[in-house]
Design a protein around this motif. Structure first.
Motif, PDB file in Angstrom:
ATOM      1  N   GLY A   1       0.801  -1.271   0.104  1.00 55.62           N
ATOM      2  CA  GLY A   1      -0.044  -0.049   0.157  1.00 55.62           C
ATOM      3  C   GLY A   1       0.682   1.332  -0.022  1.00 55.62           C
ATOM      4  O   GLY A   1       0.414   2.061  -0.546  1.00 55.62           O
ATOM      5  N   ASP A   2       1.931   1.190   0.757  1.00 62.81           N
ATOM      6  CA  ASP A   2       2.949   2.404   0.775  1.00 62.81           C
ATOM      7  C   ASP A   2       3.557   2.785  -0.738  1.00 62.81           C
ATOM      8  O   ASP A   2       4.006   4.008  -0.832  1.00 62.81           O
ATOM      9  CB  ASP A   2       3.818   2.404   1.697  1.00 62.81           C
ATOM     10  CG  ASP A   2       3.347   2.744   3.212  1.00 62.81           C
ATOM     11  OD1 ASP A   2       1.970   3.181   3.260  1.00 62.81           O
ATOM     12  OD2 ASP A   2       3.799   2.416   4.220  1.00 62.81           O
ATOM     13  N   ARG A   3       3.488   1.911  -1.458  1.00 59.73           N
ATOM     14  CA  ARG A   3       4.062   1.787  -2.738  1.00 59.73           C
ATOM     15  C   ARG A   3       3.104   2.498  -3.807  1.00 59.73           C
ATOM     16  O   ARG A   3       3.220   2.828  -5.051  1.00 59.73           O
ATOM     17  CB  ARG A   3       5.057   0.974  -3.182  1.00 59.73           C
ATOM     18  CG  ARG A   3       6.168   0.730  -2.345  1.00 59.73           C
ATOM     19  CD  ARG A   3       6.679  -0.678  -2.374  1.00 59.73           C
ATOM     20  NE  ARG A   3       6.949  -1.297  -3.785  1.00 59.73           N
ATOM     21  CZ  ARG A   3       7.062  -2.342  -4.336  1.00 59.73           C
ATOM     22  NH1 ARG A   3       6.899  -3.352  -3.485  1.00 59.73           N
ATOM     23  NH2 ARG A   3       7.503  -2.610  -5.481  1.00 59.73           N
ATOM     24  N   ALA A   4       1.799   2.542  -3.401  1.00 58.02           N
ATOM     25  CA  ALA A   4       0.784   2.543  -4.621  1.00 58.02           C
ATOM     26  C   ALA A   4       0.314   3.857  -4.924  1.00 58.02           C
ATOM     27  O   ALA A   4       0.435   5.083  -3.981  1.00 58.02           O
ATOM     28  CB  ALA A   4      -0.428   1.729  -4.084  1.00 58.02           C
ATOM     29  N   ILE A   5      -0.072   4.072  -6.121  1.00 57.12           N
ATOM     30  CA  ILE A   5      -0.651   5.248  -6.658  1.00 57.12           C
ATOM     31  C   ILE A   5      -1.491   5.048  -7.726  1.00 57.12           C
ATOM     32  O   ILE A   5      -1.436   3.927  -8.400  1.00 57.12           O
ATOM     33  CB  ILE A   5       0.595   6.193  -7.332  1.00 57.12           C
ATOM     34  CG1 ILE A   5      -0.086   7.700  -7.839  1.00 57.12           C
ATOM     35  CG2 ILE A   5       1.326   5.657  -8.142  1.00 57.12           C
ATOM     36  CD1 ILE A   5       1.122   8.718  -7.597  1.00 57.12           C
TER      37      ILE A   5
ATOM     38  N   PHE B   1      -5.320   6.413  -1.882  1.00 56.89           N
ATOM     39  CA  PHE B   1      -3.974   6.860  -2.598  1.00 56.89           C
ATOM     40  C   PHE B   1      -3.973   7.930  -3.308  1.00 56.89           C
ATOM     41  O   PHE B   1      -5.277   8.343  -3.617  1.00 56.89           O
ATOM     42  CB  PHE B   1      -3.936   5.596  -3.720  1.00 56.89           C
ATOM     43  CG  PHE B   1      -3.968   4.218  -3.032  1.00 56.89           C
ATOM     44  CD1 PHE B   1      -2.860   3.760  -2.118  1.00 56.89           C
ATOM     45  CD2 PHE B   1      -5.081   3.345  -3.376  1.00 56.89           C
ATOM     46  CE1 PHE B   1      -3.131   2.431  -1.740  1.00 56.89           C
ATOM     47  CE2 PHE B   1      -5.005   1.835  -2.940  1.00 56.89           C
ATOM     48  CZ  PHE B   1      -4.253   1.506  -2.154  1.00 56.89           C
TER      49      PHE B   1
ATOM     50  N   GLY C   1       7.367   2.164  -7.745  1.00 59.56           N
ATOM     51  CA  GLY C   1       5.717   2.404  -7.330  1.00 59.56           C
ATOM     52  C   GLY C   1       4.891   1.279  -7.699  1.00 59.56           C
ATOM     53  O   GLY C   1       5.243   0.538  -8.848  1.00 59.56           O
ATOM     54  N   ILE C   2       3.834   1.130  -6.991  1.00 59.92           N
ATOM     55  CA  ILE C   2       2.806   0.148  -7.615  1.00 59.92           C
ATOM     56  C   ILE C   2       1.683   1.017  -8.172  1.00 59.92           C
ATOM     57  O   ILE C   2       0.827   1.896  -7.552  1.00 59.92           O
ATOM     58  CB  ILE C   2       2.217  -0.536  -6.398  1.00 59.92           C
ATOM     59  CG1 ILE C   2       3.126  -1.533  -6.002  1.00 59.92           C
ATOM     60  CG2 ILE C   2       0.841  -1.476  -7.036  1.00 59.92           C
ATOM     61  CD1 ILE C   2       3.689  -2.682  -6.708  1.00 59.92           C
TER      62      ILE C   2
END
Lengths: 357, 263
Positions: B56-60, B77, B101-102
């Motif tokens: 989740g912390d890498r998502a956009i 996000f 990033g995701i």
């Protein structure tokens, strides 16, 4: 002192972007600007920066939107048919107030004619060609060095006003070879993008950010439009033009891009014959130097607009003089040969100067 | 108004508390979505999948244009939405700048395989390491139920009032199968939400798709068949039966590609 290289205008775009710290370039091949994507495909990977060749100009302008939304310096370039395809994207970039740079190397139209130079996209560039009511800031260089410098200025102004900036060239400006000194220009401090740019969730220091052209839904539509109008108004402080022998001129030529170079020569020849001609070369096509043109009209000057189209910028000059001066036009029909390969020559402009003074 | 009674339960339901903007779900969900719409479920599955994978912390995220885009407010996000169909282009730039990033898009069927078909094919050709979730309700839901590339043969819409006629209007576009033909793709699947079993399977598809992106393998794609009761002129329950009887025979469910590396 940076290195001096002998280079064409299209590659000067690339060097200017590198000098400005451009992080991403998005490409779709189209003549006569292919040297620009080819330059970036060479130079970006070795600097660890992003080069992507998209599937179309709708793709490049979409990618530009994505890069601008996360706050990096991004750019694309195209020619007239590609510019047409980008209009929805331009409207979105303006609506979402995203800073980015688009270089447009104009060619003959309408539609796809051949690959030669022209200046036919002035209106869609300066008025906004996509849906809705918006403005692009537009800068027009007329030498290789100025192309390099103006691309850097474009990145600065885009960030300063959070607005797309178009660098408007033509095929001749793209292919002319001149010496270039590559150097980074410092235009001063810029506002931080941290209060609006998109981040990965773990990088956030404040709440969720949303970048959307439909911002009016969140901040109130009329307030949103008022804010846009105020921003466009504040851009008027960036109006730039170059005057060449205009202080005592009886006839002021107005031209940009390659036509400005032609006019410079025409002014020299007219002066040699004792005719008081001068040149006002707008560097910002939008915002346009209406006031400076109005001032010259008030001094009793006549105007001769020289542009390689059926006449587009001439309307801005007419608005500037507000009916107080005679405005004439040398347009694309004055080319020395009646084909896409022709150009407006200084001699033809001098003939008009003689007729008008 | 008793928000507490209407809000999501505070139990440890995976995904719910951390990645949902709970006020949005409790206050706006009912204004945004029609009764029986399954698009919000897609949002929930995305949140659960990302949470379970711990990414989740890498998502956009990037939204298309359409009803699915209302999920922009419901998932926690940073989000953008650009031109209709342009989400894969926007996501491409984001992923290239932020390779860790995701980056994912949520798009409708019209957004993804009609107006945005060039953007989809471009991203597929380049093998962009992004995830695309396509919400397929077999029509243009937001604009009032017009024919889409995914409208099935015989289906009545406002622009195919006699039913989609293949002689004139062709046949439905099968996005998940199309996507699976590209070498740069790691994962492509089609799920539905019309039964509990399918709901669970679809969650597995979405989870696998995000997992492939986390592993850095190609483009991953999940098409989700969702009910659009008002535009189908059905009750929510009838819509679920229609999916089973009419939609799924044309849109087979399952995984069409699943690889952990691309040669």
């Amino acid at each position: 002192m940076g290195d001096r290289i002998f280079i064409e205008g299209n590659e000067a775009v690339g060097w200017g972007a590198l000098s400005a710290g451009c992080d991403c370039y998005f490409a779709y091949p189209i003549s006569p600007q292919n040297e620009i994507p080819e330059f970036f495909s060479r130079e970006m990977p070795k600097r660890g920066k992003v080069f992507v060749q998209a599937q179309s100009e709708t793709g490049t302008i979409g990618m530009l939107y994505g890069a601008a939304a996360i706050g990096v310096r991004a750019m694309t370039s195209t020619s007239s048919p590609g510019w047409g395809l980008m209009q929805e994207g331009m409207s979105n970039l303006s609506g979402a107030r995203l800073p980015c740079v688009i270089v447009l190397v104009q060619r003959v139209g309408p539609a796809v004619q051949n690959l030669q130079h022209a200046q036919m996209d002035y209106k869609s560039v300066t008025r906004g060609g996509g849906g809705g009511d918006y403005r692009n800031m537009v800068l027009a260089p007329s030498s290789v060095q100025e192309t390099h410098d103006i691309v850097q200025l474009a990145f600065y102004l885009a960030d300063k006003y959070s607005n797309p900036v178009v660098v408007l060239m033509d095929a001749l400006m793209g292919h002319i070879f001149e010496p270039l000194e590559v150097k980074t220009l410092d235009f001063g401090p810029l506002p931080s993008k941290d209060d609006w740019r998109l981040r990965l969730r773990g990088q956030r220091k404040d709440g969720k950010h949303i970048v959307s052209p439909a911002k009016g839904m969140a901040e109130g539509y009329i307030d949103y439009l008022r804010n846009l109008r105020e921003k466009y108004k504040s851009m008027e402080s960036e109006i730039r033009y170059e005057g060449y022998m205009i202080d005592d001129a009886e006839l002021v030529l107005v031209a940009y891009g390659y036509c400005a170079r032609v006019c410079e020569e025409a002014v020299n020849e007219a002066r040699a014959q004792g005719l008081k001609a001068g040149l006002l070369r707008p560097i910002t096509l939008w915002p346009f130097p209406y006031k400076d043109i109005r001032d010259k009209a008030a001094q009793g000057c006549k105007f001769l607009v020289v542009e390689d189209s059926l006449g587009q910028m001439v309307d801005d000059v007419r608005m500037g003089v507000e009916g107080k001066a005679e405005v004439s036009l040398v347009d694309i029909t004055f080319r020395h040969i009646a084909s896409e390969d022709g150009m407006i020559m200084p001699q033809r402009v001098v003939e008009e100067i003689k007729r008008l003074i | 108004m008793n928000k507490k009674a209407e809000g999501p339960k505070k139990e440890k339901v995976v995904g719910t508390p951390a990645l949902f903007v709970t006020e949005w779900w409790t206050q706006f969900l009912w204004d945004m979505y029609c009764p029986g719409c399954q698009t919000p479920l897609v949002g929930r599955l995305i949140a659960e999948a990302i949470e379970e994978l711990g990414i989740g912390d890498r998502a956009i995220m990037v939204m298309g244009n359409g009803c699915h885009a209302y999920l922009a407010g419901g998932l926690d996000f940073d989000v953008t939405s650009g031109g209709h169909g342009r989400a894969p282009d926007i996501a491409t730039a984001m992923k290239r700048v932020m390779p860790d990033g995701i980056v994912f898009t949520v798009q409708g069927d019209g957004d993804c395989v009609a107006i945005g078909a060039d953007a989809l094919i471009g991203a597929l050709s380049r093998g962009e390491k992004i995830t695309i979730i396509m919400v397929n309700n077999t029509n243009y839901g937001t604009t009032g139920g017009q024919m889409a590339p995914t409208t099935i043969v015989g289906q009545v819409t406002t622009t195919s009032p006699q039913g989609r006629n293949p002689d004139v209007e062709g046949y439905p576009t099968h996005a998940a199968e199309l996507v699976a033909t590209f070498r740069g793709v790691s994962y492509s699947a089609r799920g539905s939400l019309h039964t509990t079993a399918n709901y669970r399977r679809t969650k597995k598809y979405i989870t696998t798709a995000f997992q492939r992106q986390a592993e850095g393998v190609g483009l991953s794609f999940v098409e989700v068949i969702t009910a659009c009761p008002p535009n189908w002129h059905m009750t929510p329950i009838e819509s679920l039966a229609w999916i089973e009887e009419k939609a799924i025979p044309d849109f087979p469910l399952g995984e069409f590609k699943n690889v952990t590396h691309i040669e």
